[in-house]
Design a protein around this motif. Structure first.
Motif, short mmCIF file in Angstrom:
data_model
loop_
_atom_site.label_atom_id
_atom_site.label_comp_id
_atom_site.label_asym_id
_atom_site.label_seq_id
_atom_site.Cartn_x
_atom_site.Cartn_y
_atom_site.Cartn_z
N GLY A 73 28.45 43.57 40.95
CA GLY A 73 29.29 43.44 39.78
C GLY A 73 30.78 43.77 40.44
N TYR A 74 30.87 45.14 40.97
CA TYR A 74 31.90 45.56 41.62
C TYR A 74 32.74 44.45 42.51
CZ TYR A 74 32.03 50.17 39.90
OH TYR A 74 32.00 51.21 39.05
N GLY A 75 31.59 44.07 43.53
CA GLY A 75 32.18 42.87 44.48
C GLY A 75 32.87 41.71 43.72
N LEU A 76 31.79 41.18 43.01
CA LEU A 76 32.36 40.01 42.12
C LEU A 76 33.61 39.99 41.38
CD1 LEU A 76 28.87 38.44 41.08
CD2 LEU A 76 30.09 37.91 43.32
N ALA A 77 33.77 41.18 40.64
CA ALA A 77 34.87 41.64 39.80
C ALA A 77 36.01 41.58 40.76
CB ALA A 77 34.71 42.79 39.03
N LEU A 78 36.03 42.30 41.82
CA LEU A 78 37.16 42.15 42.82
C LEU A 78 37.50 40.95 43.24
CD1 LEU A 78 36.66 45.67 44.49
CD2 LEU A 78 38.41 45.17 43.09
N LEU A 79 36.46 40.19 43.57
CA LEU A 79 36.80 38.77 44.08
C LEU A 79 37.45 37.94 43.08
CD1 LEU A 79 33.37 38.10 46.10
CD2 LEU A 79 35.61 37.97 46.96
N GLY A 80 36.82 37.99 42.10
CA GLY A 80 37.60 37.24 40.82
C GLY A 80 38.82 37.59 40.72
N LEU A 81 39.35 38.88 40.61
CA LEU A 81 40.69 39.30 40.51
C LEU A 81 41.61 38.96 41.37
CD1 LEU A 81 40.46 43.11 39.26
CD2 LEU A 81 41.54 41.21 37.91
N GLY B 109 39.71 43.43 49.74
CA GLY B 109 40.55 42.81 50.63
C GLY B 109 41.43 41.55 50.11
N THR B 110 40.71 40.73 49.00
CA THR B 110 41.55 39.73 48.43
C THR B 110 42.37 40.57 47.40
OG1 THR B 110 39.63 39.78 46.45
CG2 THR B 110 39.40 38.05 48.45
N VAL B 111 42.07 41.64 46.72
CA VAL B 111 43.12 42.15 45.82
C VAL B 111 44.25 42.76 46.68
CG1 VAL B 111 43.39 44.03 44.13
CG2 VAL B 111 41.31 42.38 44.02
#
Lengths: 266, 332
Positions: A247-255, A168-170
């Motif tokens: 990792g998937y969750g955090l990577a998407l959140l970061g992006l 959702g953030t991306v």
């Protein structure tokens, strides 16, 4: 920060979406647990061949990957995209202009809400599976195994919520994000796995496929996902599966926080 | 003391320069009207001030800090933005509770502001069923939650009924009277004329005027109107003094230019002429607004060739409108 977290949790509680999605999850868990219990115990051969731990693992996988994972996934997606859809993001950012604080509060909120959904799903799954398998003479697995199965499924649900929030953030557009998320989880990924396990020339990709979110979830559950063919896919160890999903969750959140949430609100 | 400082703000969206090197300040206790035609850059300016839009250049401060750096911004600044928006399935009260939670404000405060804006009766109604005016009131309630000393309002009168507009006007006056500071954008010029102490007018993203309201609207505009049953005698006397007189389109009406109302009155008394009406028309805010904004548009329709020399300062406004001294800008 605590105020912002309270605000985010209040946002979730003050619309009906969370209850609808929890009901959906519980429904999926109930249906799937019944079906799995029936098929596992009806197949006498299978029951005789498999140890009780394996039966429990495959039946209780209903708690998280019966479709129930879609509930925390969607809730995570909605937590951010609904703000853009209804433009409440303006009010949210006026109250807390530091966007990373808002995202962090939403992370806490989705972990809490995801855990709530996971508790409901676990209770329903166990309430059906334990008596059913017991009546059919499947022994409860040895000490430590059952809590580990429950923990694995619990984490799958919680981490899918985080994955949804990341998505959702991306992708700020609510409809696009929900469609992408749900179609990927329920259709694209199973088809990919099916192709990799079924098509000889794709077999070398088995090692890569183990890192797909759904396969990482299977690693947390310690079940073999699509094909009941243990040789077809490499499966990560439980801890590694959990870390991959996280990792998937955090990577998407970061992006998303860096490139999407930071954009102008006009 | 300047509560709001905007220096050298520029913001471009794609190829459109929405705000172009804009600077102005808002003093404590003032109601400052922020005016401009649609697309002039008002909303972009306010959103940049509130941290929602990242300026390309400029120094923006509220109470001496960037909005993002304010401790408890909701307790210092209340804002109503044009696209005030709500989750349609949430009740008015819950909408405010969500915002109140951020600052740890009690539900009691939520009920107070709901009563203040006249929404107490519908507090538990879903916002989806609210009229535009009710939503606007709810937006105001949200701005007032933290009892801030500064209000930033983008078109707050939009959609309010006459009763609501009067309420808003009185509220803002008493708010400023208690030392509060208000920056309010509006296209209802009459509203601003009745409420504001100071006016900033922008067009095409640039400042056209920045002056106390009184200064803008006390300039004489046009000729002095005189109505007299003895218009012929008066006209002759005025002409004899070298004052230009025209006959108005009504009987007995004279339009006098080149002489003040006082001069006309004194002459009439000297000549013993009966005068029924003597009016020195002042410019209204509306006149000033259109005068300035049409000039700006005229400039903008003949842009220089790309890379060519700029055509002088665009519509810097009239001298007495006062382009405030540009403070030194600095990248924030």
């Amino acid at each position: 920060m605590t105020g912002q977290i309270r605000s985010e949790l209040l946002k979730v509680r003050t619309t009906r979406t969370v209850w609808a999605l929890t009901a959906l999850a519980v429904g999926f868990v109930a249906l799937s647990t019944v079906a799995n219990s029936y098929f596992v115990t009806a197949g006498v051969q299978a029951a005789a061949d498999a140890g009780s731990a394996e039966i429990f693992r495959s039946v209780l996988a209903s708690i998280s990957t019966s479709g129930a994972q879609v509930a925390p996934l969607c809730l995570g997606i909605l937590l951010l995209t609904a703000e853009f859809r209804h433009n409440t993001i303006t009010a949210t950012l006026l109250a807390e202009p530091r966007r990373e604080v808002v995202v962090a509060a939403k992370v806490v909120a989705i972990l809490v809400v995801g855990a709530g959904i996971a508790v409901a799903a676990t209770v329903v799954g166990l309430a059906i599976a334990l008596p059913w398998l017991g009546l059919d003479g499947v022994a409860v697995p040895s000490a430590g195994e059952l809590p580990l199965i429950v923990l694995g499924n619990f984490l799958v649900l919680v981490l899918y919520g985080l994955l949804g929030l990341g998505l959702g953030t991306v992708v700020r557009n609510q409809v696009v994000a929900v469609v992408v998320g749900v179609v990927f989880v329920t259709t694209v990924e199973p088809l990919l796995v099916l192709a990799i396990t079924g098509l000889r020339f794709l077999r070398p990709l088995g090692g890569v496929a183990a890192y797909l979110p759904g396969e990482a979830a299977s690693a947390l559950q310690r079940t073999v996902s699509v094909a009941q063919d243990p040789g077809a896919l490499h499966q990560l160890p439980m801890l590694a599966g959990g870390l991959v999903l996280l990792g998937y969750g955090l990577a998407l959140l970061g992006l998303g926080t860096r490139f999407s949430v930071s954009r102008d609100i006009t | 003391m300047s509560v709001i400082e905007i220096r050298g703000l520029s913001k471009r969206f794609g190829t459109t320069l929405a705000v172009d090197d804009l600077s102005f300040e808002v003093e404590q206790g003032d109601v400052t009207g922020f005016l401009g035609p649609n697309g002039a850059g008002k909303t972009t300016t306010l959103r940049a001030l509130l941290g929602l839009v990242e300026p390309d250049r400029g120094w923006l401060r509220l109470n001496g800090r960037r909005y993002q750096d304010l401790a408890s911004p909701g307790r210092q600044v209340g804002a109503v933005l044009e696209s005030a928006s709500f989750h349609p399935a949430r009740t008015a009260r819950n909408h405010l509770r969500v915002l109140a939670a951020v600052e740890g404000l009690p539900d009691r405060r939520v009920d107070e502001v709901l009563a203040l804006v006249g929404l107490a009766e519908v507090a538990r109604g879903k916002v989806g069923g609210f009229s535009f005016g009710m939503r606007q009131r709810l937006g105001l309630a949200a701005a007032l939650l933290g009892d801030p000393r500064v209000l930033v309002l983008d078109e707050p009168a939009n959609g309010l009924d006459p009763e609501g507009i009067r309420w808003l006007r009185e509220f803002l006056r008493s708010f400023a009277g208690r030392g509060g500071t208000v920056l309010i954008s509006s296209h209802v010029l009459a509203e601003i004329a009745q409420t504001a102490d100071r006016v900033v007018i922008i067009g095409q993203g640039r400042k056209l005027a920045d002056a106390p309201l009184a200064e803008l609207t006390t300039r004489p505009a046009g000729p002095v109107r005189v109505r007299s049953p003895q218009a012929g005698r008066l006209a002759a006397a005025l002409a004899g003094d070298g004052i230009v007189v025209e006959r108005g389109d009504e009987d007995g009406l004279l339009l006098v230019s080149g002489g003040s109302a006082a001069a006309v009155g004194e002459l009439a008394a000297r000549e013993g002429v009966v005068v029924h009406e003597l009016v020195a028309e002042r410019s209204t805010l509306e006149q000033v607004f259109f005068e300035l904004t049409t000039q700006a548009t005229a400039h903008a329709t003949s842009p220089p060739a790309p890379g060519g020399p700029a055509p002088g300062p665009p519509a810097a406004g009239r001298g007495d409108a006062g382009e405030g001294p540009d403070a030194e800008g600095g990248a924030a």
